[in-house]
Design a protein around this motif. Sequence first.
Motif, short mmCIF file in Angstrom:
data_model
loop_
_atom_site.label_atom_id
_atom_site.label_comp_id
_atom_site.label_asym_id
_atom_site.label_seq_id
_atom_site.Cartn_x
_atom_site.Cartn_y
_atom_site.Cartn_z
N SER A 164 0.83 -1.21 0.00
CA SER A 164 0.00 0.00 0.00
C SER A 164 0.86 1.26 0.00
O SER A 164 0.58 2.22 -0.71
N VAL A 165 1.92 1.24 0.79
CA VAL A 165 2.85 2.37 0.81
C VAL A 165 3.52 2.52 -0.56
O VAL A 165 3.66 3.64 -1.07
N ALA A 166 3.91 1.41 -1.17
CA ALA A 166 4.54 1.47 -2.50
C ALA A 166 3.57 2.06 -3.52
O ALA A 166 3.98 2.84 -4.39
N GLY A 167 2.30 1.71 -3.42
CA GLY A 167 1.31 2.27 -4.33
C GLY A 167 1.16 3.77 -4.18
O GLY A 167 0.95 4.48 -5.16
N VAL A 168 1.29 4.25 -2.97
CA VAL A 168 1.21 5.70 -2.73
C VAL A 168 2.46 6.39 -3.28
O VAL A 168 2.39 7.48 -3.83
N PHE B 271 2.49 12.25 -4.46
CA PHE B 271 1.83 12.16 -3.15
C PHE B 271 0.58 13.04 -3.07
O PHE B 271 0.38 13.76 -2.11
N ARG B 272 -0.23 12.99 -4.09
CA ARG B 272 -1.49 13.75 -4.06
C ARG B 272 -2.42 13.13 -3.03
O ARG B 272 -2.35 11.92 -2.77
N PRO B 273 -3.28 13.93 -2.41
CA PRO B 273 -4.10 13.41 -1.30
C PRO B 273 -4.89 12.15 -1.64
O PRO B 273 -5.00 11.25 -0.81
N HIS B 274 -5.42 12.05 -2.84
CA HIS B 274 -6.23 10.87 -3.16
C HIS B 274 -5.38 9.61 -3.31
O HIS B 274 -5.91 8.50 -3.29
N TYR B 275 -4.07 9.75 -3.46
CA TYR B 275 -3.21 8.56 -3.53
C TYR B 275 -3.25 7.80 -2.20
O TYR B 275 -3.07 6.59 -2.17
N PHE B 276 -3.45 8.51 -1.11
CA PHE B 276 -3.40 7.90 0.21
C PHE B 276 -4.62 7.05 0.52
O PHE B 276 -4.64 6.33 1.50
N LEU C 267 -5.42 3.62 3.27
CA LEU C 267 -6.33 3.69 4.41
C LEU C 267 -6.75 2.32 4.98
O LEU C 267 -6.78 2.18 6.20
N PRO C 268 -7.09 1.31 4.18
CA PRO C 268 -7.45 0.02 4.80
C PRO C 268 -6.34 -0.57 5.66
O PRO C 268 -6.58 -0.99 6.79
N ALA C 269 -5.12 -0.57 5.15
CA ALA C 269 -4.00 -1.11 5.94
C ALA C 269 -3.74 -0.23 7.16
O ALA C 269 -3.48 -0.74 8.25
N ALA C 270 -3.81 1.09 6.99
CA ALA C 270 -3.58 2.01 8.11
C ALA C 270 -4.66 1.84 9.17
O ALA C 270 -4.38 1.87 10.37
N ALA C 271 -5.91 1.65 8.75
CA ALA C 271 -7.00 1.46 9.71
C ALA C 271 -6.81 0.17 10.50
O ALA C 271 -7.03 0.13 11.72
N MET C 272 -6.38 -0.90 9.82
CA MET C 272 -6.13 -2.15 10.52
C MET C 272 -4.99 -1.99 11.53
O MET C 272 -5.09 -2.40 12.68
N LEU C 273 -3.91 -1.36 11.09
CA LEU C 273 -2.79 -1.12 12.00
C LEU C 273 -3.20 -0.21 13.15
O LEU C 273 -2.78 -0.41 14.30
#
Length: 195
Positions: A128-132, A138-143, A147-153
């Motif tokens: 997910s980080v690589a995709g961003v 690093f445009r806001p919608h790239y993040f 979000l799914p991985a960040a929410a789980m973490l």
Amino acid sequence: INALALAIYLLYIVCVDVRTDKRTLRRGVVRLAAFCAGTALIPLAFTLYFAAHDALRPFIFWLVTYNAHYAFSLPFSQSIGILIHQSAWLLTGQGLLWLFAYAGLVVVVSRKNMFRDRGLILLWSAASVAGVCIGGYFRPHYFVQLLPAAAMLAGFGMTWFATALSGAARRQKLQKTLVYGALALAFVQPFLVNC
């Protein structure tokens, strides 16, 4: 990127299962083949559709050529500046999510025996980080893909924090939490000031 990361993880699981039980080889290979076939089915259908309508060349240009140029057109030093600016912007509105996600990442990395699918969690987060990061803009919608991985973490981080505040060793855990929190705040604070 996430599909590739998941395929690599599934291949790893097949190899681990085969080492422990030779009978699981066929089942693991079938699962991996089904995943790869399912992942390839949609792009294949789109490619065949565009080929049938004499639009394969523009399709490949916009899908592969243009995106490859876009991904590698920005110098690394400029990408870092954009990342710092966008991180500061994201942290002002979503700081708690990213703080707890960082805490959850620390928990997942440091407690090896606590998570059965630790490899999948880390691989999914890294993909997910690589995709961003792929374009460097690093445009806001790239993040959104992070979000799914960040929410789980973040869920793991909040669970750890809630657990740290209860029990017999509460004071020692609270002290560690405050130290980690102060370190995280020291890391985040310069970004917030420079917004």
